[in-house]
Design a protein around this motif. Sequence first.
Motif, PDB file in Angstrom:
ATOM      1  N   LYS A  64      35.585  12.547 -36.359  1.00  0.00           N
ATOM      2  CA  LYS A  64      36.907  13.165 -36.480  1.00  0.00           C
ATOM      3  C   LYS A  64      36.813  14.676 -36.737  1.00  0.00           C
ATOM      4  CE  LYS A  64      41.102  12.481 -39.273  1.00  0.00           C
ATOM      5  NZ  LYS A  64      41.656  11.743 -40.425  1.00  0.00           N
ATOM      6  N   LYS A  68      35.437  16.223 -33.392  1.00  0.00           N
ATOM      7  CA  LYS A  68      36.868  16.282 -33.043  1.00  0.00           C
ATOM      8  C   LYS A  68      37.227  15.323 -31.897  1.00  0.00           C
ATOM      9  CE  LYS A  68      37.211  21.029 -34.745  1.00  0.00           C
ATOM     10  NZ  LYS A  68      37.202  20.544 -36.127  1.00  0.00           N
ATOM     11  N   TYR A  69      36.692  14.123 -31.991  1.00  0.00           N
ATOM     12  CA  TYR A  69      36.965  13.043 -31.027  1.00  0.00           C
ATOM     13  C   TYR A  69      36.534  13.388 -29.595  1.00  0.00           C
ATOM     14  CZ  TYR A  69      39.988  11.111 -34.725  1.00  0.00           C
ATOM     15  OH  TYR A  69      40.483  10.607 -35.899  1.00  0.00           O
TER      16      TYR A  69
END
Lengths: 147, 114
Positions: A64, A68-69
């Motif tokens: 995450k 950041k995905y």
Amino acid sequence: MSAQADAHSPEDVRELILVMPSDIDYVPVLEAVTGKVARDLHFDEDSVELIGVALIEGAMNAIKHGNKYDLTKRVYVTLRIDPAQLMIKIKDEGEGFDPGAVPNPFEGDNLFRDSGRGILMMNAYMDEVSHNDDGTELTIRKTRPGA
Amino acid sequence: MELTFRKNGVVIIFNLKGNIIGPDGLKLREAFQKAIELGGDTVRILVNLEGTGMMDSSALGALVNAYTHIQQKKGRIGIMNASANIEKLLSLAKLAQLFEQFPDEEAAVESLSS
């Protein structure tokens, strides 16, 4: 690498390296593998559960906040087993962060925030939690039963 | 995580089973949001944690998120059957005082309905 780990000869040390995409659906798989390793090391079920939660916190943070995905970025998890401890390193491919700048979850309105408690939980469940200088690699450690 | 919910009077009861970890936190948050929307201005929610041994910070965040939204609506949220590990977690995070704890569904529904 800690001085404690260096005290063991190479043949006493085993490593399992897992590489996963930044997809939270893989996190339970990671937990299952780590649970198997922890049970083989004779951690009791309570400890297995707590190690699993600490691992999940670290992996979720890497996906995450670190990557950041971004599915093109990977998370590298190393389970390092020596006679004294289970050490887990979780590295992301993000820009890093300053671990000292993480808000205190108990301060003011932070108590009512719906995030920001992961490091608190890892500290509660593991014997040691640390980050590398640029914040892209987390290390959590738990002493083995009887060690 | 297995999540089912039903109503007992005015109280929406969330039955959770299995550990609530990783992606489960987001699912739980979305389920709470739906229940809060459906529950109106005085929504009452009881979270039954029987069968849930542990949760991570994301699941805890879903609970806190539900709490803050329910507070804004003048509703109430309670929990029951929290495992020792979850009680420890709530205490560790200094959140235990946010959630009313009940010994059983009957007591919870009676209190939350008042």
